[in-house]
Write a protein that holds these residues in place. Structure first.
Motif, PDB file in Angstrom:
ATOM      1  N   ARG A 174      -0.056   6.770   4.143  1.00  0.00           N
ATOM      2  CA  ARG A 174      -0.474   5.493   4.740  1.00  0.00           C
ATOM      3  C   ARG A 174      -1.711   5.604   5.644  1.00  0.00           C
ATOM      4  NH1 ARG A 174       3.093   1.014   4.670  1.00  0.00           N
ATOM      5  NH2 ARG A 174       2.783   0.522   6.856  1.00  0.00           N
ATOM      6  N   PRO A 193       0.821  -1.209   0.000  1.00  0.00           N
ATOM      7  CA  PRO A 193       0.000   0.000   0.000  1.00  0.00           C
ATOM      8  C   PRO A 193       0.861   1.268   0.000  1.00  0.00           C
ATOM      9  CG  PRO A 193      -0.798  -1.566   1.629  1.00  0.00           C
ATOM     10  CD  PRO A 193       0.483  -2.124   1.102  1.00  0.00           C
ATOM     11  N   PHE A 228       5.306   8.873   1.337  1.00  0.00           N
ATOM     12  CA  PHE A 228       4.794   7.506   1.497  1.00  0.00           C
ATOM     13  C   PHE A 228       4.158   7.347   2.887  1.00  0.00           C
ATOM     14  CE2 PHE A 228       6.050   3.356   3.342  1.00  0.00           C
ATOM     15  CZ  PHE A 228       5.379   2.474   2.517  1.00  0.00           C
ATOM     16  N   LEU A 229       4.902   7.794   3.905  1.00  0.00           N
ATOM     17  CA  LEU A 229       4.391   7.654   5.275  1.00  0.00           C
ATOM     18  C   LEU A 229       3.111   8.469   5.478  1.00  0.00           C
ATOM     19  CD1 LEU A 229       7.672   7.847   7.396  1.00  0.00           C
ATOM     20  CD2 LEU A 229       6.262   5.831   6.975  1.00  0.00           C
ATOM     21  N   ARG A 271      10.050   9.121   1.069  1.00  0.00           N
ATOM     22  CA  ARG A 271       9.669   8.323   2.239  1.00  0.00           C
ATOM     23  C   ARG A 271       8.592   9.038   3.057  1.00  0.00           C
ATOM     24  NH1 ARG A 271      11.282   7.983   7.572  1.00  0.00           N
ATOM     25  NH2 ARG A 271      11.264   5.865   8.447  1.00  0.00           N
ATOM     26  N   LEU A 286       6.710   5.989  -4.176  1.00  0.00           N
ATOM     27  CA  LEU A 286       8.176   5.930  -4.206  1.00  0.00           C
ATOM     28  C   LEU A 286       8.738   5.780  -5.612  1.00  0.00           C
ATOM     29  CD1 LEU A 286       8.175   3.561  -1.197  1.00  0.00           C
ATOM     30  CD2 LEU A 286       9.375   5.729  -1.145  1.00  0.00           C
ATOM     31  N   TRP A 345       2.993   2.246  -2.012  1.00  0.00           N
ATOM     32  CA  TRP A 345       4.333   2.130  -2.590  1.00  0.00           C
ATOM     33  C   TRP A 345       4.518   2.927  -3.889  1.00  0.00           C
ATOM     34  CZ3 TRP A 345       6.455   0.210  -7.146  1.00  0.00           C
ATOM     35  CH2 TRP A 345       7.850   0.158  -7.163  1.00  0.00           C
TER      36      TRP A 345
END
Lengths: 263, 390
Positions: B49, B20, B45-46, B42, B25, B22
């Motif tokens: 989430r 999920p 991405f975080l 990163r 990136l 991804w």
């Protein structure tokens, strides 16, 4: 109950994981090689590994190897990868990442693992049984399927229903199912063929996962049900063919037979 | 770690098989060792989430305290960016907005963040944010947000060179906005659809869409529809190779533009059309006006870049260098990665005397009398008469 293979050297991480996945069980691996062994030999539904479990080893590359050998087994990564590692992990086929700040949140961890720990095969079989046998018969097959990884035997199944083996046999006959022994044999074959789709598993390792005494015994079981050797069946179509043969062997009960005849 | 990375040559997994969030990136593709970009990717991405969690589980099934802890953990990670970094501010706002946990707030914040990422040239991240917002909007029946998400997705797919997917997305946006009877979104979606056709070289389809917009605009007396149709048509004619016609339509569109940014877009297209006709002074004037008057950093950087190209082609290297430095400063200040890269490349070409290669020669050696007359009017245009945006 599912089995998880985990490579987590840190004791605190082990405690967090065990609490989050309860009541599922965890088998701990010593190193990457051991993790591969556990996945190969045990009926694990997911693997979890700390990227830095072994110094001087590229954890992402180990994840890639595992995902190539066991493409149907989700591999979770435990740790705090940087951006580049995350990018590489995605390409390597990791299912998800558990960051240190998530590790303490049992609720969130449970959510992350939930889809991976569900049984992938039982619902497929159940869908195909719909319209062929009654709801009670489907429930029996679901329960038997869920316990295949535990090496369930006919007396265990009868005990779960609090009936004798002979009563279970009569019920199977009335519900249009094969005998309980034959039913478990078929379910073992279906689970075995599902696992055999992973190139990392051998006939011997799958036989051991299913409780057979040897690879030869498993081969004989395949011959007695699907026919032929296991090698050509190590594909999705092999599994589908076995499922079709299993369904063709179901007598079905009267009412459901009529429904299926009417189309 | 091994010098040769065995994972780099592997293909990217399809979205439905990737972990999920991804795809965010994927902006690292080919730039995996760029530490700053990796750190930012990163964080993006975080930050996404928690939203993916809401999409996967449903807002009502995610315990608020667990969700807040997750957001707080990402917020702490933002300290890896400098305090005044624009992206840090954007992500902080985004986390604050999704913390409200209403479908509308979360979908709107995710779309806004996607737009900011798209503007910064982080196209895969933008696509993933749009797709996530779209899933959320679809789950909670937020029709207006679905329209916007489809439209923005169409735009980013166009930029990523996935034209047919872009066309599909725009078609969805057109259909849904028609159902909603939302004239503004319908107009923007139609304009995007025409642009997607144009990218594919389907100029007749693009003209047909602009024609429909123009007709609707005239029927309804809607100035926005009419202006959007003319501005789009101007660009289509230019891309189709008819710079004369582009100048004609652009000159019609200019006084009809409904806002400053649309006017600046028409001026930029006119600038390109004049360049194609070899009318460089008029082209420069167009880009100068846009660079002076626009409030959008991306538009200003693009106009400066266009101006620099013409200056370089006409042998005025000092002017070109000056404009490029301004463009680089603007792109850098606002985190416009793609534009920054283009400006830096052009500057380096200029230093080695190859900048002239990046601009084509005039398409028509002898522009028509009408085009010359319009060019003269543009040259004489007083920038103060062109309203500034913002």
């Amino acid at each position: 109950m599912a089995l998880i293979a985990a490579l987590l050297p840190d004791q605190a991480d082990r405690t967090s994981l065990a609490a989050a996945v309860h009541p599922h069980s965890v088998e701990w691996a010593r190193d990457w090689r051991d993790l591969d062994r556990v996945v190969r030999l045990r009926p694990v539904q997911a693997a979890i590994a700390d990227l830095r479990a072994e110094a001087r080893k590229d954890g992402v590359l180990r994840v890639l190897r595992l995902s190539q050998r066991y493409p149907r087994t989700p591999i979770f990564v435990w740790g705090d990868p940087d951006g580049r590692e995350l990018y590489r992990l995605g390409k390597a086929g990791a299912a998800d990442v558990i960051f240190p700040h998530d590790a303490a949140d049992g609720q969130y961890l449970g959510e992350l693992f939930e889809p991976a720990l569900g049984d992938a095969i039982a619902p497929v079989i159940d869908r195909r049984l719909r319209g062929r046998v009654s709801e009670a018969a489907r429930l029996l097959v679901r329960e038997a399927a869920a316990r295949i990884p535990e090496h369930v035997q006919v007396p265990d199944l009868a005990r779960a229903y609090r009936i004798s083996v002979s009563t279970l046999e009569r019920r199977c006959e009335a519900w249009g199912l094969p005998t309980p022994g034959r039913l478990l044999l078929w379910l073992r074959i279906l689970y075995g063929l599902h696992w055999l789709q992973e190139p990392g598993r051998s006939v011997e390792s799958v036989a051991s996962q299913l409780g057979y005494s040897s690879g030869a015994a498993f081969r004989r079981a395949i011959k007695a049900t699907v026919g032929g050797r296991p090698a050509p069946l190590r594909t999705r179509s092999g599994f589908d063919r076995a499922l079709d043969l299993f369904l063709a062997e179901l007598p079905g009960d009267g009412a459901y037979r009529r429904v299926s005849t009417l189309g | 770690m091994a010098r040769y990375d065995r994972i780099a040559p592997l293909p990217s997994p399809p979205r439905d098989r990737a972990m999920p969030s991804w795809p965010v990136l994927r902006d690292l593709e080919g730039r995996e060792r760029n530490a700053d970009l990796a750190r930012r990717a990163r964080l993006r991405f975080l930050a996404l989430r928690p939203v993916r969690r809401l999409v996967a589980r449903g807002i009502e099934r995610v315990p608020p305290d667990s969700f807040q802890r997750q957001i707080e953990a990402v917020r702490e990670e933002l300290s890896t960016l400098p305090a005044r970094d624009p992206e840090r501010g954007r992500l902080t706002r985004f986390l604050h907005q999704i913390g409200r946990r209403t479908p509308l707030a979360v979908a709107a914040a995710t779309l806004d963040m996607g737009e900011a990422l798209e503007e910064a040239g982080q196209l895969y991240a933008a696509e993933e944010y749009y797709r996530t917002a779209l899933e959320l909007a679809a789950s909670y029946g937020l029709m207006p947000q679905r329209v916007i998400a489809h439209r923005l997705l169409g735009r980013v797919l166009r930029t990523l060179g996935r034209g047919s997917e872009g066309v599909e997305s725009y078609r969805m946006a057109v259909e849904l906005s028609r159902m909603l009877d939302d004239a503004e979104q319908w107009c923007r979606s139609m304009d995007g659809l025409a642009a997607a056709y144009r990218d594919q070289g389907r100029y007749d389809d693009a003209r047909r869409i602009h024609g429909e917009l123009l007709e609707q605009g005239r029927d309804r007396g809607d100035a926005v529809l009419e202006a959007t149709a003319l501005a789009g048509l101007c660009r289509t004619e230019l891309d189709a190779g008819d710079a004369e016609r582009a100048v004609d339509v652009g000159w019609l569109a200019l006084p009809r533009a409904v806002d400053a940014e649309q006017r600046h877009a028409v001026l930029r297209t006119l600038g390109h059309a004049f360049t194609a006709l070899g009318l460089y002074r008029a082209a420069e004037r167009c880009h100068e006006i846009v660079a002076e008057r626009t409030a959008a950093p991306g538009t200003r950087a693009r106009a400066l870049l266009d101006h620099a190209r013409i200056a370089a082609f006409t042998g005025r290297s000092d002017l070109a260098r000056d404009r490029l430095r301004q463009a680089i400063a603007e792109a850098d200040r606002h985190g416009l990665g793609r534009l920054l890269g283009r400006a830096e490349k052009l500057l380096s070409d200029l230093e080695r005397g190859a900048a002239g290669e990046s601009i084509g020669g005039p398409a028509t050696a002898t522009p028509s009398e009408r085009a010359r007359r319009i060019a003269a009017e543009i040259e004489a245009l007083d920038p103060t008469l062109v309203p500034a945006s913002g």
